[in-house]
Write a protein that holds these residues in place. Structure first.
Motif, short mmCIF file in Angstrom:
data_model
loop_
_atom_site.label_atom_id
_atom_site.label_comp_id
_atom_site.label_asym_id
_atom_site.label_seq_id
_atom_site.Cartn_x
_atom_site.Cartn_y
_atom_site.Cartn_z
N LEU A 182 0.80 -1.22 0.00
CA LEU A 182 0.00 0.00 0.00
C LEU A 182 0.84 1.27 0.00
O LEU A 182 0.33 2.34 -0.35
CB LEU A 182 -0.94 0.01 1.21
N GLY A 183 2.08 1.17 0.42
CA GLY A 183 2.96 2.34 0.50
C GLY A 183 3.12 2.79 1.94
O GLY A 183 2.14 3.15 2.59
N LEU A 184 4.35 2.77 2.43
CA LEU A 184 4.61 3.12 3.83
C LEU A 184 4.08 4.51 4.18
O LEU A 184 3.44 4.68 5.22
CB LEU A 184 6.12 3.06 4.10
N GLY A 185 4.28 5.48 3.32
CA GLY A 185 3.81 6.84 3.60
C GLY A 185 2.30 6.99 3.60
O GLY A 185 1.78 7.99 4.09
N ARG A 186 1.61 6.00 3.08
CA ARG A 186 0.14 6.06 3.03
C ARG A 186 -0.51 5.38 4.25
O ARG A 186 -1.70 5.58 4.49
CB ARG A 186 -0.37 5.38 1.77
N VAL A 211 -13.27 0.97 0.43
CA VAL A 211 -12.65 2.12 -0.23
C VAL A 211 -13.64 3.27 -0.09
O VAL A 211 -14.77 3.18 -0.58
CB VAL A 211 -12.37 1.84 -1.73
N THR A 212 -13.22 4.32 0.62
CA THR A 212 -14.12 5.42 0.93
C THR A 212 -13.47 6.75 0.58
O THR A 212 -12.38 7.06 1.08
CB THR A 212 -14.47 5.43 2.44
N ALA A 213 -14.13 7.55 -0.26
CA ALA A 213 -13.62 8.87 -0.61
C ALA A 213 -14.04 9.88 0.45
O ALA A 213 -15.16 9.83 0.96
CB ALA A 213 -14.15 9.29 -1.97
N GLY A 214 -13.12 10.75 0.79
CA GLY A 214 -13.40 11.81 1.76
C GLY A 214 -12.64 13.06 1.41
O GLY A 214 -11.92 13.11 0.40
N VAL A 224 -8.44 3.48 2.23
CA VAL A 224 -8.50 2.07 1.82
C VAL A 224 -8.26 1.22 3.06
O VAL A 224 -7.24 1.38 3.73
CB VAL A 224 -7.43 1.77 0.74
N GLU A 225 -9.20 0.33 3.35
CA GLU A 225 -9.06 -0.56 4.50
C GLU A 225 -8.90 -2.00 4.01
O GLU A 225 -9.55 -2.40 3.04
CB GLU A 225 -10.27 -0.43 5.42
N CYS A 226 -8.01 -2.73 4.69
CA CYS A 226 -7.69 -4.09 4.28
C CYS A 226 -7.68 -5.02 5.49
O CYS A 226 -7.37 -4.60 6.60
CB CYS A 226 -6.29 -4.14 3.67
N ALA A 279 -4.97 2.72 4.77
CA ALA A 279 -4.07 3.59 4.01
C ALA A 279 -4.88 4.76 3.46
O ALA A 279 -6.08 4.63 3.19
CB ALA A 279 -3.41 2.82 2.87
N LEU A 280 -4.21 5.90 3.29
CA LEU A 280 -4.87 7.08 2.76
C LEU A 280 -4.17 7.49 1.47
O LEU A 280 -2.96 7.73 1.45
CB LEU A 280 -4.81 8.23 3.77
#
Length: 144
Positions: free
Chosen positions: A73-77, A104-107, A113-115, A138-139
């Motif tokens: 997902l990417g460490l920074g996310r 997956v939720t837009a805000g 993103v939840e896993c 992750a964001l």
């Protein structure tokens, strides 16, 4: 493993396997983490405590899964990471990490993103068992 673009609902993480774990891996983790409980490195002690052998630290497995999710997902996310210990990891086990996107939720701050995550031990005798479960959030700055 390279960071992929923003995952979609239901998407599975990439296949990732570590091991087989050795006693040396476990002892190296003890040194890195400062946890020298003899149950992890002293065979007679572990047997006297009722275990068939020494076993890996729970945080060793959690760290392996943490690396997996950071790469995926990417460490920074990453905004949240949690785990639940289910079973021991033994010398000779291979560890298979996996994940699936559950939300997956837009805000206003981006796309959250939840896993769900898991680690399964693959023993030398072919048996498989989930040893760790987890979750990550992750964001992503991109919009859906």
């Amino acid at each position: 493993m390279m960071v992929s673009p923003m995952p979609v609902l239901g998407q599975k993480g990439p296949d990732h396997e570590v091991g087989p774990l050795t006693r040396t891996d476990i002892v190296r983790y003890a040194g890195a983490g400062g946890d020298f409980n003899p149950i992890h490195h002293d065979e007679p002690f572990a047997r006297s405590a009722g275990y068939p052998s020494v076993f890996g630290h729970g945080l060793l497995t959690a760290g392996i899964l943490g690396g997996y999710v950071a790469d995926w997902l990417g460490l920074g996310r990453l905004r949240k990471y949690s785990v639940r210990y289910v079973a021991q990891v033994w010398p000779g086990d291979r560890l298979a990490c996996s994940g699936v996107v559950t939300s997956v939720t837009a805000g206003e701050d981006g796309v959250r993103v939840e896993c769900t995550l898991s680690v399964e031990r693959c023993a030398p005798d072919g048996t498989r068992q989930v040893v760790l479960t987890g979750a990550a959030t992750a964001l992503y700055a991109e919009t859906a």
